[in-house]
Scaffold this motif. Structure first.
Motif, PDB file in Angstrom:
ATOM      1  N   GLY A 184      -9.393   2.847  29.857  1.00 12.93           N
ATOM      2  CA  GLY A 184     -10.340   2.066  30.559  1.00 12.93           C
ATOM      3  C   GLY A 184     -11.276   2.778  31.399  1.00 12.93           C
ATOM      4  N   TYR A 185     -10.769   4.510  31.738  1.00 13.25           N
ATOM      5  CA  TYR A 185     -12.413   4.849  32.514  1.00 13.25           C
ATOM      6  C   TYR A 185     -13.482   5.309  31.419  1.00 13.25           C
ATOM      7  N   VAL A 186     -13.075   5.140  29.796  1.00 11.67           N
ATOM      8  CA  VAL A 186     -14.188   4.531  28.517  1.00 11.67           C
ATOM      9  C   VAL A 186     -14.734   3.617  29.182  1.00 11.67           C
ATOM     10  N   THR A 187     -14.659   2.531  29.080  1.00 12.66           N
ATOM     11  CA  THR A 187     -15.393   0.494  28.921  1.00 12.66           C
ATOM     12  C   THR A 187     -16.115   1.217  30.928  1.00 12.66           C
ATOM     13  N   ALA A 188     -15.562   1.640  31.500  1.00 17.49           N
ATOM     14  CA  ALA A 188     -16.179   2.183  32.549  1.00 17.49           C
ATOM     15  C   ALA A 188     -17.396   2.359  32.482  1.00 17.49           C
ATOM     16  N   MET A 189     -17.589   3.602  31.605  1.00  9.04           N
ATOM     17  CA  MET A 189     -18.316   4.814  31.463  1.00  9.04           C
ATOM     18  C   MET A 189     -19.342   4.028  30.675  1.00  9.04           C
ATOM     19  N   ILE A 190     -18.854   3.066  29.765  1.00 11.42           N
ATOM     20  CA  ILE A 190     -19.816   2.692  28.893  1.00 11.42           C
ATOM     21  C   ILE A 190     -20.581   0.724  29.340  1.00 11.42           C
ATOM     22  N   ASN A 191     -20.020   0.746  30.778  1.00 13.58           N
ATOM     23  CA  ASN A 191     -20.573  -0.337  30.991  1.00 13.58           C
ATOM     24  C   ASN A 191     -21.912  -0.623  31.705  1.00 13.58           C
ATOM     25  N   ASN A 193     -23.765  -2.728  34.041  1.00 13.32           N
ATOM     26  CA  ASN A 193     -23.593  -3.066  35.402  1.00 13.32           C
ATOM     27  C   ASN A 193     -23.075  -2.377  35.843  1.00 13.32           C
ATOM     28  N   PRO A 194     -23.942  -1.321  37.239  1.00 13.98           N
ATOM     29  CA  PRO A 194     -23.230  -0.266  37.667  1.00 13.98           C
ATOM     30  C   PRO A 194     -21.994  -0.383  38.378  1.00 13.98           C
ATOM     31  N   TYR A 195     -22.161  -1.812  39.162  1.00 11.50           N
ATOM     32  CA  TYR A 195     -21.547  -2.531  40.057  1.00 11.50           C
ATOM     33  C   TYR A 195     -19.864  -2.929  39.614  1.00 11.50           C
ATOM     34  N   LEU A 196     -19.985  -3.200  38.313  1.00 13.13           N
ATOM     35  CA  LEU A 196     -18.853  -3.796  37.984  1.00 13.13           C
ATOM     36  C   LEU A 196     -18.165  -2.327  37.392  1.00 13.13           C
ATOM     37  N   SER A 197     -19.259  -0.711  37.086  1.00 10.60           N
ATOM     38  CA  SER A 197     -18.107   0.121  36.484  1.00 10.60           C
ATOM     39  C   SER A 197     -18.112   0.382  38.170  1.00 10.60           C
ATOM     40  N   PHE A 198     -18.303  -0.046  38.553  1.00  6.74           N
ATOM     41  CA  PHE A 198     -17.726   0.976  40.304  1.00  6.74           C
ATOM     42  C   PHE A 198     -16.542   0.609  40.392  1.00  6.74           C
ATOM     43  N   LEU A 233     -19.958  10.852  38.150  1.00  2.43           N
ATOM     44  CA  LEU A 233     -20.756  11.734  37.608  1.00  2.43           C
ATOM     45  C   LEU A 233     -21.168  11.750  36.763  1.00  2.43           C
ATOM     46  N   LEU A 234     -21.042  11.019  35.674  1.00  4.89           N
ATOM     47  CA  LEU A 234     -21.634  10.958  34.364  1.00  4.89           C
ATOM     48  C   LEU A 234     -22.876   9.584  34.472  1.00  4.89           C
ATOM     49  N   TRP A 235     -22.673   8.516  35.477  1.00  2.00           N
ATOM     50  CA  TRP A 235     -23.480   7.772  35.993  1.00  2.00           C
ATOM     51  C   TRP A 235     -24.428   7.953  36.448  1.00  2.00           C
ATOM     52  N   PHE A 236     -24.752   8.789  37.617  1.00  2.21           N
ATOM     53  CA  PHE A 236     -25.760   9.810  38.015  1.00  2.21           C
ATOM     54  C   PHE A 236     -26.321  10.118  37.388  1.00  2.21           C
ATOM     55  N   LEU A 237     -25.715  11.160  36.669  1.00  4.71           N
ATOM     56  CA  LEU A 237     -26.402  11.910  35.724  1.00  4.71           C
ATOM     57  C   LEU A 237     -27.484  10.821  34.161  1.00  4.71           C
ATOM     58  N   ASN A 238     -27.195   9.650  34.349  1.00  2.00           N
ATOM     59  CA  ASN A 238     -27.521   8.420  33.275  1.00  2.00           C
ATOM     60  C   ASN A 238     -27.391   8.477  32.163  1.00  2.00           C
ATOM     61  N   ASN A 239     -25.529   8.760  32.234  1.00  2.32           N
ATOM     62  CA  ASN A 239     -25.085   8.584  30.515  1.00  2.32           C
ATOM     63  C   ASN A 239     -25.229   9.374  29.969  1.00  2.32           C
ATOM     64  N   PRO A 240     -25.995  11.080  30.007  1.00  3.12           N
ATOM     65  CA  PRO A 240     -26.240  11.576  29.110  1.00  3.12           C
ATOM     66  C   PRO A 240     -25.344  11.466  27.405  1.00  3.12           C
ATOM     67  N   PHE A 241     -24.131  11.019  27.383  1.00  2.41           N
ATOM     68  CA  PHE A 241     -22.862  10.758  26.236  1.00  2.41           C
ATOM     69  C   PHE A 241     -24.112   9.956  25.655  1.00  2.41           C
ATOM     70  N   LEU A 242     -24.153   8.696  26.400  1.00  8.54           N
ATOM     71  CA  LEU A 242     -24.880   7.997  25.367  1.00  8.54           C
ATOM     72  C   LEU A 242     -25.919   7.764  25.424  1.00  8.54           C
ATOM     73  N   GLY A 243     -26.329   8.909  24.786  1.00 10.72           N
ATOM     74  CA  GLY A 243     -28.073   9.716  24.623  1.00 10.72           C
ATOM     75  C   GLY A 243     -29.066   8.808  25.118  1.00 10.72           C
ATOM     76  N   ASN A 244     -28.654   8.892  26.731  1.00 13.39           N
ATOM     77  CA  ASN A 244     -29.644   8.778  27.679  1.00 13.39           C
ATOM     78  C   ASN A 244     -30.238  10.447  28.068  1.00 13.39           C
ATOM     79  N   VAL A 245     -31.526  10.061  28.589  1.00 14.19           N
ATOM     80  CA  VAL A 245     -31.798  11.208  29.259  1.00 14.19           C
ATOM     81  C   VAL A 245     -31.335  11.424  30.262  1.00 14.19           C
ATOM     82  N   MET A 246     -30.837  13.374  30.429  1.00 12.26           N
ATOM     83  CA  MET A 246     -30.362  13.278  31.691  1.00 12.26           C
ATOM     84  C   MET A 246     -31.540  13.001  32.365  1.00 12.26           C
ATOM     85  N   GLN A 247     -30.761  12.504  34.295  1.00 11.68           N
ATOM     86  CA  GLN A 247     -31.662  12.611  35.462  1.00 11.68           C
ATOM     87  C   GLN A 247     -31.025  12.101  35.802  1.00 11.68           C
TER      88      GLN A 247
END
Length: 541
Positions: A184-191, A193-198, A233-247
């Protein structure tokens, strides 16, 4: 012919034996002799077969660990198979194969349930992971997307997560529950849509608390707290685990309100526990991780985004935390959790004040905040909060005096708050399990020094001595009303400071009238005080 003769002889012998037995029975009856049944005392030898020792290392490795390693290796292989693009294979082949392997593991766990019981749980867990990854490949990882809508994909993954949690509940397995929550947490991480994730994180937090309270899986709360705040926290850092640039993610700014929602939900996991008598270590650890992790993340995001609502957000955190701490105290008389959430509340209020008001106003508001801390700490019977609050109060006062070039009327707040705090401590001293006299004395000494210092900067030099005399009279009045000799000692101390001040600065003043009035006033007050002491001494005891 011979056979018939032999049979007749045998029958004759048997008949004779029968007659002898009848005669003996008749004789025993006449003599009243009871027949005794002689039992063979020899007990049959039971064959005891000594079982083979189950703790033999070789047997344990072969029977228990090798199947576990095999399942783990199989799952890892399937992860590579389902997450890497495979050239030369039909697009749907990995998906079909993944679902077939899921079915195979479930069937194997069913068939081997009795003969290979320890294998069943791992097989079910492996089938859940493979089923989730196969469903994930419908939109991700493949060369083409079989499901192009991210919303439908997330919905399917949530259904898989729900199914895995249902299986965990039916099997009463905390490990399968932890696995289902992880999905479930992995699903929230890859979502995306931030509101749906929260919202997903809030729901997962509620599920964690429900399972903890329903099945007493207290460790699950700690697990959920760590994963929830980590995913946010990963959302706030732009999900670097998904290959995004950390910001830093700056939108939506209201994401911090969901952190407060997590904080509230997880606090229920400890607040509504069945065992309310004893606050065990895992309960204390849960409260600490929830408060520190939640507010730490909350503070980091609000400071990084520099939102205009920063003060309001932290004031909301204060309200929530102080309500939680009060509820802990009222409902379960908790000492540790109450203290943890109370300290969080005070910190949030301090941050709200600092970012709402500019200097020197926020110093004064922090000073008055001290009264809130003292009042609630007395209610919570927390001597540590009382001591920590005094240290912070002194630090704030020193910071104000050092950073501000001019000391104004607002500096009197420190003296007034110190007087009120000392009075509150004296009023409710029986609520604390420590001697409060020293703490009250410390507050009164602070007031004794800061109020004359403020008068020195507020009033013209010609009126400083007169203002100090007036302050001494106020202390004498308080001593008379409150029947407390500490205020009388403060009055004497203030008068001594006045005399020293007049001797040093009054004589050198160029204002002749000021010299006359000041010295006459001090002399008159000292004479009156001396007269009062003389009359008290002459009164009979």
């Amino acid at each position: 012919m011979n056979n018939s003769v032999n049979d007749s002889a045998l029958n004759g012998i048997l008949k004779s034996l029968k007659n002898i037995e009848d005669r003996l029975s008749h004789v025993e009856t006449k003599l009243q002799i009871q027949q005794e049944v002689i039992e063979d005392e020899a007990q049959p030898v039971q064959n005891v077969i000594k079982p083979i020792a189950d703790d033999d290392l070789e047997i344990r490795l072969g029977e228990y660990w090798i199947p576990k390693v095999a399942i783990v290796a199989f799952i890892i292989g399937m992860i590579f198979f389902l997450t890497f693009p495979l050239k030369g294979l039909p697009m749907g082949f990995p998906i079909v194969f993944g679902y077939l392997m899921t079915a195979a593991l479930l069937i194997a766990s069913k068939l081997l349930k009795k003969s290979f019981a320890h294998f069943t749980g791992y097989a079910i867990g492996g089938s859940i992971v493979i089923f989730y990854l196969t469903t994930l490949r419908l939109h991700f990882f493949g060369r083409e997307q079989l499901i192009t809508s991210p919303g439908i994909e997330i919905l399917l993954l949530l259904l898989v997560t729900t199914g895995s949690l249902i299986i965990a509940v039916r099997r009463n397995s905390v490990y399968l529950a932890a696995l289902g929550l992880l999905l479930g947490y992995v699903t929230a991480m890859i979502n995306s849509n931030p509101y749906l994730s929260f919202i997903t994180l809030v729901i997962l937090s509620a599920v964690v608390v429900y399972l903890t309270l329903k099945y007493s899986w207290q460790g699950l709360v700690i697990y959920g707290i760590v994963l929830t705040y980590f995913v946010h926290l990963l959302w706030f850092l732009n999900n670097p685990f998904l290959g995004n640039v950390m910001q830093f993610a700056t939108s939506p700014q209201t994401n911090v309100l969901f952190i407060l929602a997590y904080l509230f939900v997880f606090s229920l996991g400890c607040l509504l526990r069945v065992d309310k008598e004893e606050e065990k270590f895992n309960v204390i650890l849960s409260s600490f991780l929830n408060a520190a992790g939640g507010y730490g993340l909350f503070l980091m995001i609000t400071l990084s985004t520099a939102t205009a609502y920063l003060g309001i957000f932290h004031f909301a955190a204060f309200i929530l935390s102080i309500v939680i701490s009060i509820t802990f105290w009222i409902r379960v008389s908790s000492r540790y959790s109450t203290f943890i959430y109370a300290m969080l509340a005070y910190t949030a209020l301090s941050v709200a004040i600092i970012f709402t008001f500019s200097a020197p106003a926020f110093f004064i508001w922090l000073c008055w905040q001290s009264l809130i801390v003292v009042s609630t700490a007395l209610w919570f019977r927390s001597k540590f909060i009382i001591l920590a609050n005094f240290i912070i109060f002194i630090a704030v006062m020193i910071a104000y005096l050092v950073t501000e070039g001019t000391v104004g009327v607002e500096s009197l707040s420190f003296g007034i708050v110190a007087l009120i705090s000392a009075r509150v401590l004296n009023w409710q001293r029986e609520r604390l399990e420590l001697e409060t006299d020293k703490m009250r004395t410390a507050y009164l000494l602070t007031s004794l020094l800061i109020i004359p210092y403020s008068f020195y900067h507020i009033f013209p030099s010609e009126l400083v001595g007169i203002s100090w005399v007036g302050l001494a009279l106020v202390y004498y009045l308080l001593s008379s009303i409150l029947k407390n000799n500490k205020y009388r000692l403060m009055a004497l101390g203030t008068l001594l400071m006045t005399v020293v001040y007049l001797l040093v600065f009054g004589i050198t003043s160029s204002e002749t009238m000021y010299k006359i009035i000041s010295f006459l006033l001090v002399a008159g007050v000292l004479m009156v005080i001396s007269l009062i002491y003389s009359r008290r001494k002459s009164k009979p005891v």
